[in-house]
Write an enzyme that holds these catalytic residues in place. Sequence first.
Site, PDB file in Angstrom:
ATOM      1  N   ILE A 153       0.746  -1.182  -0.227  1.00  0.00           N
ATOM      2  CA  ILE A 153      -0.093  -0.099   0.161  1.00  0.00           C
ATOM      3  C   ILE A 153       0.894   1.358   0.019  1.00  0.00           C
ATOM      4  O   ILE A 153       0.395   2.220   0.031  1.00  0.00           O
ATOM      5  CB  ILE A 153      -0.987   0.242   1.149  1.00  0.00           C
ATOM      6  CG1 ILE A 153      -0.311  -0.105   2.240  1.00  0.00           C
ATOM      7  CG2 ILE A 153      -2.051  -0.977   1.102  1.00  0.00           C
ATOM      8  CD1 ILE A 153      -1.054  -0.136   3.847  1.00  0.00           C
TER       9      ILE A 153
ATOM     10  N   GLN B 179       8.855  -0.082   2.347  1.00  0.00           N
ATOM     11  CA  GLN B 179       7.460  -0.412   1.834  1.00  0.00           C
ATOM     12  C   GLN B 179       6.663  -0.516   3.005  1.00  0.00           C
ATOM     13  O   GLN B 179       7.033  -0.879   4.062  1.00  0.00           O
ATOM     14  CB  GLN B 179       7.574  -1.404   0.827  1.00  0.00           C
ATOM     15  CG  GLN B 179       8.391  -1.170  -0.297  1.00  0.00           C
ATOM     16  CD  GLN B 179       9.721  -1.807   0.068  1.00  0.00           C
ATOM     17  OE1 GLN B 179       9.881  -2.791   0.917  1.00  0.00           O
ATOM     18  NE2 GLN B 179      10.880  -1.288  -0.600  1.00  0.00           N
TER      19      GLN B 179
ATOM     20  N   LYS C 192       5.221  -1.916   8.158  1.00  0.00           N
ATOM     21  CA  LYS C 192       6.292  -0.904   7.536  1.00  0.00           C
ATOM     22  C   LYS C 192       7.722  -1.796   7.569  1.00  0.00           C
ATOM     23  O   LYS C 192       8.324  -1.691   8.322  1.00  0.00           O
ATOM     24  CB  LYS C 192       6.250   0.469   8.413  1.00  0.00           C
ATOM     25  CG  LYS C 192       7.410   1.340   7.765  1.00  0.00           C
ATOM     26  CD  LYS C 192       7.346   2.770   8.506  1.00  0.00           C
ATOM     27  CE  LYS C 192       8.071   3.672   8.057  1.00  0.00           C
ATOM     28  NZ  LYS C 192       8.045   4.829   8.774  1.00  0.00           N
TER      29      LYS C 192
ATOM     30  N   ASP D 193       6.645  17.230  11.342  1.00  0.00           N
ATOM     31  CA  ASP D 193       6.323  16.827   9.986  1.00  0.00           C
ATOM     32  C   ASP D 193       4.742  16.718   9.766  1.00  0.00           C
ATOM     33  O   ASP D 193       4.189  15.833   9.594  1.00  0.00           O
ATOM     34  CB  ASP D 193       6.814  15.607   9.255  1.00  0.00           C
ATOM     35  CG  ASP D 193       6.800  15.507   7.925  1.00  0.00           C
ATOM     36  OD1 ASP D 193       6.649  16.409   7.302  1.00  0.00           O
ATOM     37  OD2 ASP D 193       6.908  14.432   7.318  1.00  0.00           O
TER      38      ASP D 193
END
Length: 502
Positions: free
Chosen positions: A31, A38, A54, A163
């Site tokens: 995804i 990834q 992850k 962030d």
Amino acid sequence: MAAATQGQLSIDDSSFWGSRSIECFEKLEQIGEGTYGQVYMAKEKKTGEIVALKKIRMDNEKEGFPITAIREIKILKKLQHENVIKLKEIVTSTGPEADEEAKPDSNRGKGNIYMVFEYMDHDLTGLSDRPGLRFTIPQIKCYMKQLITGLHYCHVNQVLHRDIKGSNLLIDNEGNLKLADFGLARSFSNDLNANLTNRVITLWYRPPELLLGATKYGTAVDMWSVGCIFAELLQGKPILPGKNEPEQLNKIFELCGSPDEINWPGVSKIQWYSKFKPARQMKRRVREVFRHFDRHAIDLLDKMLTLDPSQRITAKDALDAEYFWTDPLPCDPRSLPKYESSHEFQTKKKRQQQRQNEEMAKKQKLQHPQQHARLPPIQPPGQSHQQRWGGPNHSMNNSHPPLTSGPNHHQYGKPRGVSGPNRYPPSGNPGGGYYQDTGGQGGYNAGGPYPPAGRGAPYPASAASAGGPRGVTGAYAAPPPNYPQGGQYGGSSRNQQYGWQQ
């Protein structure tokens, strides 16, 4: 993990972390992918729980473990709150995996390490990009209150997120919002002499002090990003879409005015001030540009987008702003509508596919130009042509019915603005959420269908642990009539203590 005392942070090591294999999970689909790894939607084989895996990319590491991953894991183990994404565990693989057979050079067969996260249904960017979706004011207040509550918890525990952006704000179908992607996060102390990097925060959400080169900063950098998100939700599109750092600063100055020693004492000492100082004086126009907002929204936004970071509103004070205490009040998250999974990664992929289809159709049209359509046959006397050839919407010609699209407008009737691959700028962190997305705003950005029910419930607020403030429970303003009154910010007193160390 040692049991955590309610109201305290968990800083004990989880003895089982890293002891389980990736074989305990079935990867359902990839995804996301980015610089650091990834992300896969996966199902735990034993329990059937859907999670996000992850993968930590090790290809670029000559030896050792990536420092960014170490920092992220350490911070996420420390933070236990209902508005912060939960890192469930770490799992490993000891050799090449089945999905790596097509990639023989991937990590040279040394095995991989995965971070296992709770699975969320949406990110804020993907959700707000849904065609025809309009956030209501109670819905915006609900999301903003949760965002600021989670950020306040981070700041109280001396963590800068660095962030904040839409795709790093994850939302489930119960209406809960959680801060994600702590890959650029940093613990800080009260030592004002510490130097920090200014190469953080995605460009459109980066505060002026970082763009001017400041290396000594605090929690105010996150609050500027929150202000940009707030205005974006109300306006329906990003408000400061600069293409590069000089242009970004210029857009900030055009909106917030020129910085000088009067409105920002000490600004002339920041290292790049003389280089980027505007040639002409600009006046502050926040209230003018957003005059169509509610007056309490303008007041709060004005305090968030203050040039001088020392005068910028804190998360704690923002939670007490009039905006959250006037009608319409923030809605109960459980009352929010449920949507099909929506993530920026997912919507971007659909846009790219749509563009490819359109380009292919154009090429085919050029290569095989259509012949003139046949003339209608001669009708018998007295019969109208209109009966047989009723135009493109007639039943004889409706193999392609007319397309309609719902309004793509948000609360104040403004279009979402830019679409396509440059909808968001390159990120300070090449990714977001659980995952990194090299091409855009990033997100934990999961795609694909999520199960409508049956997932493991989010960790309880009582999972908060030793040595710090406890998590908020029911962290919403004095509730509207459609759900029971009470909770952390409920009741008649707005000055109620948060129960955290201040």
